[in-house]
Design an enzyme around this catalytic site. Structure first.
Site, PDB file in Angstrom:
ATOM      1  N   ASP A  41     -10.964   3.208   3.994  1.00 11.77           N
ATOM      2  CA  ASP A  41     -11.313   1.788   3.876  1.00 11.77           C
ATOM      3  C   ASP A  41     -12.816   1.615   3.635  1.00 11.77           C
ATOM      4  O   ASP A  41     -13.261   0.534   3.236  1.00 11.77           O
ATOM      5  CB  ASP A  41     -10.968   1.057   5.188  1.00 11.77           C
ATOM      6  CG  ASP A  41      -9.675   0.264   5.102  1.00 11.77           C
ATOM      7  OD1 ASP A  41      -9.359  -0.227   4.008  1.00 11.77           O
ATOM      8  OD2 ASP A  41      -9.003   0.136   6.140  1.00 11.77           O
TER       9      ASP A  41
ATOM     10  N   LYS B 225       0.839  -1.204   0.000  1.00  8.00           N
ATOM     11  CA  LYS B 225       0.000   0.000   0.000  1.00  8.00           C
ATOM     12  C   LYS B 225       0.873   1.252   0.000  1.00  8.00           C
ATOM     13  O   LYS B 225       0.619   2.203  -0.736  1.00  8.00           O
ATOM     14  CB  LYS B 225      -0.942  -0.013   1.215  1.00  8.00           C
ATOM     15  CG  LYS B 225      -2.068  -1.045   1.082  1.00  8.00           C
ATOM     16  CD  LYS B 225      -2.862  -1.266   2.363  1.00  8.00           C
ATOM     17  CE  LYS B 225      -3.886  -2.383   2.151  1.00  8.00           C
ATOM     18  NZ  LYS B 225      -4.736  -2.649   3.309  1.00  8.00           N
TER      19      LYS B 225
ATOM     20  N   GLN C   3      -4.742  -1.470   9.603  1.00  6.09           N
ATOM     21  CA  GLN C   3      -4.732  -2.793   8.986  1.00  6.09           C
ATOM     22  C   GLN C   3      -5.383  -3.805   9.925  1.00  6.09           C
ATOM     23  O   GLN C   3      -5.041  -3.897  11.105  1.00  6.09           O
ATOM     24  CB  GLN C   3      -3.285  -3.197   8.645  1.00  6.09           C
ATOM     25  CG  GLN C   3      -3.152  -4.465   7.846  1.00  6.09           C
ATOM     26  CD  GLN C   3      -3.728  -4.378   6.419  1.00  6.09           C
ATOM     27  OE1 GLN C   3      -3.795  -3.316   5.824  1.00  6.09           O
ATOM     28  NE2 GLN C   3      -4.152  -5.505   5.899  1.00  6.09           N
TER      29      GLN C   3
END
Ligand code: GUN
Length: 288
Positions: free
Chosen positions: A120, A53, A97
């Protein structure tokens, strides 16, 4: 005839090129899109995803920071950091995460991130906005799947889509987004009876099962489009999807490979959401 391979890497590159242009445009206006990635513990897979990422951010000219805590970090300390990032004007997207250690509440963490930086698309406000068809940050994997289907000109209207999997990250939202596109959606999961009889009626099959090469010929309707969300290891420790690609390809109209299918799209949509958030500082009309 062998089904067409949907090249996620290539589609992702097309999108990343326009994201890079938007980053340049924003930088010109004095805004460098910034992503904060928060990682807790030393899960190898999570560390790999996070590295990918950050590298992707760098490649399109975005700013990213990594905050890496040991697995022993307290929930209080983590939440305090999120409050700080919420206020930080150089940060437009915050990503924690998952999974997190058991002593930290995922839902508390997700709800602490302000919806405006929830790139997200996991915050209940963004989920609610998605469900009601309003502008929202959409979760990256489902959004990437929609973008792929659009790029391939695959018509969704009235089509029977079967989603196998009901996770909050993939299964549930991908079904919702496809419903928003006027597909007829059926969800299947581990308790579904006679799974193959349901999946064999799918014009479009989305497999998010988490079992290597689980989907074989008997699950597929001839001419179906197959989207494989799986990320597994086969007996030779090779990366593979939930679908037995070689076994089913001949029956399909189009199919995504693993690797090189949905995976590259997920990271791309994270970049997209972060740039969208940065562009919202100027106005709220950013779209690809
Ligand atoms: N863990 C697995 N997939 C994801 C994702 O899309 N976002 C975050 N934050 N964690 C994940």
């Amino acid at each position: 005839m062998a089904g067409r391979i949907i090249d996620g890497k290539q589609i992702a590159q097309v999108l990343r090129d326009s994201i890079q242009e938007e980053v340049m445009f924003l930088k010109d206006k004095g805004i460098t899109p910034g992503l904060a990635v928060v990682l807790v513990g030393d899960n190898q897979a999570s560390e790999t995803y996070v590295r990918m990422k950050q590298k992707a951010c760098e490649n399109v000219g975005m700013h990213s920071i990594l905050i890496h805590y040991p697995a022993t970090v307290s929930e209080t300390e983590l939440l305090a950091k999120l409050h700080e990032l919420n206020q930080d004007t150089s940060i437009h997207g915050i990503l924690v995460q998952l999974p997190l250690p058991d002593n930290i509440s995922e839902i508390k963490v997700i709800e602490t991130i302000v919806p405006e930086k929830d790139v997200d698309g996991f915050h209940p406000i963004n989920i609610g906005r998605m469900m009601t068809g309003q502008d929202a940050f959409l979760p990256c994997t489902p959004y990437g799947i929609i973008k792929m289907l659009e790029h391939e000109n695959i018509d969704l209207e009235g089509k029977h889509v079967v989603v196998i999997g009901r996770s909050n990250i993939v299964g549930k939202p991908v079904g919702q987004l496809l419903l928003n596109k006027n597909a007829t959606v059926t969800y299947c999961h581990s308790r579904t009876k006679d799974l193959a009889s349901v999946t064999r009626s799918a014009d479009i099959l989305v497999a998010a099962v988490g079992k290597a090469k689980f989907i074989t010929e008997e699950y597929i309707k001839p001419g179906a489009v197959v989207i494989d969300v799986g990320m597994n290891r086969d007996e030779q420790d090779k990366l593979c999807g939930d679908v037995d690609f070689e076994g089913v390809r001949n029956m399909t109209k189009a199919i995504t490979p693993v690797p090189g299918g949905v995976g590259p799209m997920t990271i791309t949509m994270l970049l997209f959401n972060t740039v969208k958030s940065a562009a919202n500082v100027l106005d709220s009309s950013y779209s690809l």
